[in-house]
Design a protein around this motif. Sequence first.
Motif, PDB file in Angstrom:
ATOM      1  N   PHE A  15       0.884  -1.137  -0.028  1.00  0.00           N
ATOM      2  CA  PHE A  15      -0.068  -0.053  -0.054  1.00  0.00           C
ATOM      3  C   PHE A  15       0.776   1.228  -0.054  1.00  0.00           C
ATOM      4  CE2 PHE A  15      -3.603  -2.030   2.790  1.00  0.00           C
ATOM      5  CZ  PHE A  15      -3.808  -2.898   1.785  1.00  0.00           C
ATOM      6  N   HIS A  16       0.453   2.339  -0.698  1.00  0.00           N
ATOM      7  CA  HIS A  16       1.249   3.660  -0.258  1.00  0.00           C
ATOM      8  C   HIS A  16       0.682   4.603   0.617  1.00  0.00           C
ATOM      9  CE1 HIS A  16      -1.487   6.040  -2.937  1.00  0.00           C
ATOM     10  NE2 HIS A  16      -1.479   4.723  -4.062  1.00  0.00           N
ATOM     11  N   LEU A  17       1.336   5.472   0.857  1.00  0.00           N
ATOM     12  CA  LEU A  17       0.621   6.593   1.903  1.00  0.00           C
ATOM     13  C   LEU A  17      -0.649   6.943   1.545  1.00  0.00           C
ATOM     14  CD1 LEU A  17       1.653   7.653   4.579  1.00  0.00           C
ATOM     15  CD2 LEU A  17       2.792   9.577   3.407  1.00  0.00           C
ATOM     16  N   ASP A 111      -8.347   8.604 -18.040  1.00  0.00           N
ATOM     17  CA  ASP A 111      -7.038   8.780 -17.536  1.00  0.00           C
ATOM     18  C   ASP A 111      -6.198   7.663 -17.732  1.00  0.00           C
ATOM     19  OD1 ASP A 111      -7.769  11.306 -17.013  1.00  0.00           O
ATOM     20  OD2 ASP A 111      -7.432  10.914 -14.559  1.00  0.00           O
ATOM     21  N   LYS A 112      -6.655   6.268 -17.454  1.00  0.00           N
ATOM     22  CA  LYS A 112      -5.992   5.034 -17.360  1.00  0.00           C
ATOM     23  C   LYS A 112      -6.022   4.601 -18.768  1.00  0.00           C
ATOM     24  CE  LYS A 112      -6.714   3.818 -12.573  1.00  0.00           C
ATOM     25  NZ  LYS A 112      -6.888   2.840 -11.411  1.00  0.00           N
ATOM     26  N   SER A 113      -6.972   4.694 -19.420  1.00  0.00           N
ATOM     27  CA  SER A 113      -7.040   4.063 -20.804  1.00  0.00           C
ATOM     28  C   SER A 113      -5.923   5.202 -21.850  1.00  0.00           C
ATOM     29  CB  SER A 113      -8.259   4.111 -21.421  1.00  0.00           C
ATOM     30  OG  SER A 113      -8.976   5.253 -21.586  1.00  0.00           O
ATOM     31  N   GLU A 148     -10.580  11.123  -2.373  1.00  0.00           N
ATOM     32  CA  GLU A 148     -11.206  12.055  -3.411  1.00  0.00           C
ATOM     33  C   GLU A 148     -11.377  11.470  -4.768  1.00  0.00           C
ATOM     34  OE1 GLU A 148     -12.695  14.905  -2.728  1.00  0.00           O
ATOM     35  OE2 GLU A 148     -13.489  15.086  -4.823  1.00  0.00           O
ATOM     36  N   ASP A 149     -10.214  10.685  -5.465  1.00  0.00           N
ATOM     37  CA  ASP A 149     -10.500  10.287  -6.724  1.00  0.00           C
ATOM     38  C   ASP A 149     -11.727   9.518  -6.740  1.00  0.00           C
ATOM     39  OD1 ASP A 149      -9.389   8.302  -5.008  1.00  0.00           O
ATOM     40  OD2 ASP A 149      -7.848   7.590  -6.222  1.00  0.00           O
ATOM     41  N   GLN A 150     -12.149   8.804  -5.919  1.00  0.00           N
ATOM     42  CA  GLN A 150     -13.250   7.741  -6.113  1.00  0.00           C
ATOM     43  C   GLN A 150     -14.788   8.473  -6.055  1.00  0.00           C
ATOM     44  OE1 GLN A 150     -13.296   4.690  -6.927  1.00  0.00           O
ATOM     45  NE2 GLN A 150     -10.752   4.707  -6.981  1.00  0.00           N
ATOM     46  N   LYS A 185      -6.809  13.782  -0.532  1.00  0.00           N
ATOM     47  CA  LYS A 185      -6.038  13.762  -1.763  1.00  0.00           C
ATOM     48  C   LYS A 185      -4.521  13.976  -1.121  1.00  0.00           C
ATOM     49  CE  LYS A 185      -5.726  14.928  -6.197  1.00  0.00           C
ATOM     50  NZ  LYS A 185      -6.374  15.778  -7.443  1.00  0.00           N
ATOM     51  N   ILE A 186      -3.788  12.835  -0.996  1.00  0.00           N
ATOM     52  CA  ILE A 186      -2.157  12.976  -0.544  1.00  0.00           C
ATOM     53  C   ILE A 186      -1.523  13.215  -1.761  1.00  0.00           C
ATOM     54  CG2 ILE A 186      -0.470  11.821   0.693  1.00  0.00           C
ATOM     55  CD1 ILE A 186      -2.769  12.525   2.744  1.00  0.00           C
ATOM     56  N   TYR A 187      -0.676  14.016  -1.988  1.00  0.00           N
ATOM     57  CA  TYR A 187      -0.004  14.208  -3.227  1.00  0.00           C
ATOM     58  C   TYR A 187       1.367  13.666  -3.115  1.00  0.00           C
ATOM     59  CZ  TYR A 187      -3.723  17.617  -3.369  1.00  0.00           C
ATOM     60  OH  TYR A 187      -4.833  18.326  -3.600  1.00  0.00           O
ATOM     61  N   ILE A 194       0.103  16.631  -8.349  1.00  0.00           N
ATOM     62  CA  ILE A 194      -0.645  15.281  -8.783  1.00  0.00           C
ATOM     63  C   ILE A 194      -0.788  14.457  -7.546  1.00  0.00           C
ATOM     64  CG2 ILE A 194       0.213  15.324 -10.967  1.00  0.00           C
ATOM     65  CD1 ILE A 194       2.237  12.934 -10.165  1.00  0.00           C
ATOM     66  N   LYS A 195      -1.763  13.746  -7.359  1.00  0.00           N
ATOM     67  CA  LYS A 195      -2.027  12.734  -6.272  1.00  0.00           C
ATOM     68  C   LYS A 195      -0.755  11.554  -6.380  1.00  0.00           C
ATOM     69  CE  LYS A 195      -4.698   8.887  -7.890  1.00  0.00           C
ATOM     70  NZ  LYS A 195      -5.686   7.763  -7.605  1.00  0.00           N
ATOM     71  N   MET A 196      -0.570  11.245  -5.092  1.00  0.00           N
ATOM     72  CA  MET A 196       0.408  10.080  -4.852  1.00  0.00           C
ATOM     73  C   MET A 196      -0.563   8.821  -5.518  1.00  0.00           C
ATOM     74  SD  MET A 196       2.199   8.438  -1.746  1.00  0.00           S
ATOM     75  CE  MET A 196       3.158  10.099  -1.245  1.00  0.00           C
ATOM     76  N   SER A 197       0.243   8.079  -6.441  1.00  0.00           N
ATOM     77  CA  SER A 197      -0.541   7.005  -7.006  1.00  0.00           C
ATOM     78  C   SER A 197       0.582   6.117  -7.425  1.00  0.00           C
ATOM     79  CB  SER A 197      -1.263   7.575  -8.151  1.00  0.00           C
ATOM     80  OG  SER A 197      -1.032   6.951  -9.323  1.00  0.00           O
ATOM     81  N   LYS A 198       0.237   4.848  -7.575  1.00  0.00           N
ATOM     82  CA  LYS A 198       1.208   3.716  -7.650  1.00  0.00           C
ATOM     83  C   LYS A 198       1.777   3.956  -9.185  1.00  0.00           C
ATOM     84  CE  LYS A 198      -1.940   0.128  -8.780  1.00  0.00           C
ATOM     85  NZ  LYS A 198      -3.316   0.600  -8.688  1.00  0.00           N
ATOM     86  N   SER A 199       0.615   4.394 -10.181  1.00  0.00           N
ATOM     87  CA  SER A 199       0.957   4.332 -11.579  1.00  0.00           C
ATOM     88  C   SER A 199       1.522   5.853 -11.946  1.00  0.00           C
ATOM     89  CB  SER A 199      -0.277   3.932 -12.265  1.00  0.00           C
ATOM     90  OG  SER A 199      -1.274   4.761 -12.254  1.00  0.00           O
ATOM     91  N   ALA A 200       1.327   6.943 -11.370  1.00  0.00           N
ATOM     92  CA  ALA A 200       1.319   8.171 -11.713  1.00  0.00           C
ATOM     93  C   ALA A 200       2.702   8.636 -11.118  1.00  0.00           C
ATOM     94  CB  ALA A 200       0.382   9.058 -11.830  1.00  0.00           C
TER      95      ALA A 200
HETATM   96  N1  AQP Z   1      -3.071   9.974  -3.188  1.00  0.00           N
HETATM   97  C1  AQP Z   1      -4.148   9.469  -2.383  1.00  0.00           C
HETATM   98  N2  AQP Z   1      -4.968  10.100  -1.592  1.00  0.00           N
HETATM   99  C2  AQP Z   1      -5.914   9.887  -0.941  1.00  0.00           C
HETATM  100  N3  AQP Z   1      -6.457   8.607  -1.190  1.00  0.00           N
HETATM  101  C3  AQP Z   1      -5.936   7.872  -1.857  1.00  0.00           C
HETATM  102  N4  AQP Z   1      -6.441   6.776  -2.610  1.00  0.00           N
HETATM  103  C4  AQP Z   1      -5.356   6.146  -3.547  1.00  0.00           C
HETATM  104  N5  AQP Z   1      -4.589   7.437  -3.652  1.00  0.00           N
HETATM  105  C5  AQP Z   1      -4.775   8.235  -2.974  1.00  0.00           C
HETATM  106  C6  AQP Z   1      -7.490   5.767  -2.227  1.00  0.00           C
HETATM  107  O1  AQP Z   1      -7.122   4.422  -1.744  1.00  0.00           O
HETATM  108  C7  AQP Z   1      -8.101   3.700  -1.794  1.00  0.00           C
HETATM  109  C8  AQP Z   1      -7.746   2.347  -2.478  1.00  0.00           C
HETATM  110  O2  AQP Z   1      -7.441   2.622  -3.858  1.00  0.00           O
HETATM  111  P1  AQP Z   1      -7.232   1.759  -5.285  1.00  0.00           P
HETATM  112  O3  AQP Z   1      -7.686   0.257  -4.772  1.00  0.00           O
HETATM  113  O4  AQP Z   1      -7.624   2.323  -6.340  1.00  0.00           O
HETATM  114  O5  AQP Z   1      -5.520   1.683  -4.826  1.00  0.00           O
HETATM  115  P2  AQP Z   1      -4.544   1.987  -5.929  1.00  0.00           P
HETATM  116  O6  AQP Z   1      -5.106   1.379  -7.206  1.00  0.00           O
HETATM  117  O7  AQP Z   1      -3.147   1.225  -5.304  1.00  0.00           O
HETATM  118  O8  AQP Z   1      -4.520   3.484  -5.767  1.00  0.00           O
HETATM  119  P3  AQP Z   1      -3.798   4.417  -6.784  1.00  0.00           P
HETATM  120  O9  AQP Z   1      -2.381   4.496  -6.536  1.00  0.00           O
HETATM  121  O10 AQP Z   1      -4.529   5.534  -6.835  1.00  0.00           O
HETATM  122  O11 AQP Z   1      -3.943   3.719  -8.272  1.00  0.00           O
HETATM  123  P4  AQP Z   1      -3.851   4.104  -9.800  1.00  0.00           P
HETATM  124  O12 AQP Z   1      -2.218   3.992  -9.942  1.00  0.00           O
HETATM  125  O13 AQP Z   1      -4.332   2.934 -10.427  1.00  0.00           O
HETATM  126  O14 AQP Z   1      -4.310   5.464  -9.691  1.00  0.00           O
HETATM  127  C9  AQP Z   1      -9.183   4.370  -2.402  1.00  0.00           C
HETATM  128  O15 AQP Z   1      -9.990   4.639  -1.615  1.00  0.00           O
HETATM  129  C10 AQP Z   1      -8.486   5.648  -3.245  1.00  0.00           C
HETATM  130  O16 AQP Z   1      -9.508   6.678  -3.168  1.00  0.00           O
END
Ligand code: AQP
Length: 332
Positions: A15-17, A111-113, A148-150, A185-187, A194-200
């Motif tokens: 998991f990320h932060l 975004d993903k596609s 927030e992304d959901q 939204k954690i950056y 940009i949001k912290m994300s595993k792909s971006a």
């Molecule tokens: N940066 C974030 N700040 C706050 N909440 C976040 N979440 C993800 N990133 C942030 C929330 O984590 C939950 C699980 O998300 P997921 O199953 O979509 O996990 P993921 O795919 O590992 O998340 P990523 O990094 O956001 O994936 P990609 O790279 O696919 O975009 C959710 O409730 C999400 O909101």
Amino acid sequence: RARVLSGIQPTAGSFHLGNYLGAVRQWVALQETHDAFYMVVDLHAITVPQDPKELRANTRLAAAQLLAAGLDPERCTLFVQSHVPEHAQLAWVMNCLTGFGEASRMTQFKDKSAKQGADRASVGLFTYPILQVADILLYQAHEVPVGEDQRQHIELTRDLAERFNGRFGATFTVPKPYILKETAKIYDLQDPAIKMSKSASTPKGLINLLDEPKATAKKVRSAVTDTDTVIRFDPETKPGVSNLLTVYSTLTGEGVAELEEKYAGQGYGALKTDLAEVMVEFVTPFRERTQQYLDDPETLDSILAKGAEKARSVAAETLARAYDRVGFLPAK
Ligand code: AQP
């Protein structure tokens, strides 16, 4: 008790932060006050290609991390999505209620596609938000704790619940998003736009909870801030510093205003050094607890089996009602 439901993908390994602060932390708190259902969403994971062996290992790893984060199987229902076939069964009905244009407006898909190339993206990735609708409605959840992304996907869930209820009679609870403003939204630590994300995120901007604590501390110490030196919470003009203050405050319970005062007159270095330490103190026991659960796969699997049984009893009842309302002939 009101009911909450949420899920997390087992794709990235650690998991990320952002996952933790945006979602999982709230899950832990809500199990005390709500009837809570949480799942590892492996069906969602295969919307992009997965190696079968890795997927299986990562599913256990995700469950282990959820327990390490504080989920208690006595207080919540923890399960794996594919153990409950009703998710896919209700998703089909929801697919048939969703307009093609409506699904096309989901920004996550866009975004993903775009990243994968439109022709390479799977139809599963396209309909993923609709599976998520089924995930939520099956449990008659009142609230859905997510980042927030959901939000857009929860809106779609509300629309489809209302559409189904309007067409076939009251069947589903219309859920609300549960999104905490502070941690919605954690950056990214290197690019606070940009949001912290595993792909971006770049590796340096992404804090994986299972990484070596030393490496994590280093990432925090080299986080991007700004050319000013004042430690002040102001997401508009000081997004990097504000993000660090949010993380610091959430992990320690110290208010942002308190932190501003504590670091008044000191440079960013002091804040980053201290936050690096806070982070190490958080991830070190988290890693250990995760490993303990992984070392005992039988216990882990039995927790998940019990969770699936409980989840299924709820999901099967909702599915039966929905199938009946739609007009499917009951199997004798
Ligand atoms: N940066 C974030 N700040 C706050 N909440 C976040 N979440 C993800 N990133 C942030 C929330 O984590 C939950 C699980 O998300 P997921 O199953 O979509 O996990 P993921 O795919 O590992 O998340 P990523 O990094 O956001 O994936 P990609 O790279 O696919 O975009 C959710 O409730 C999400 O909101």
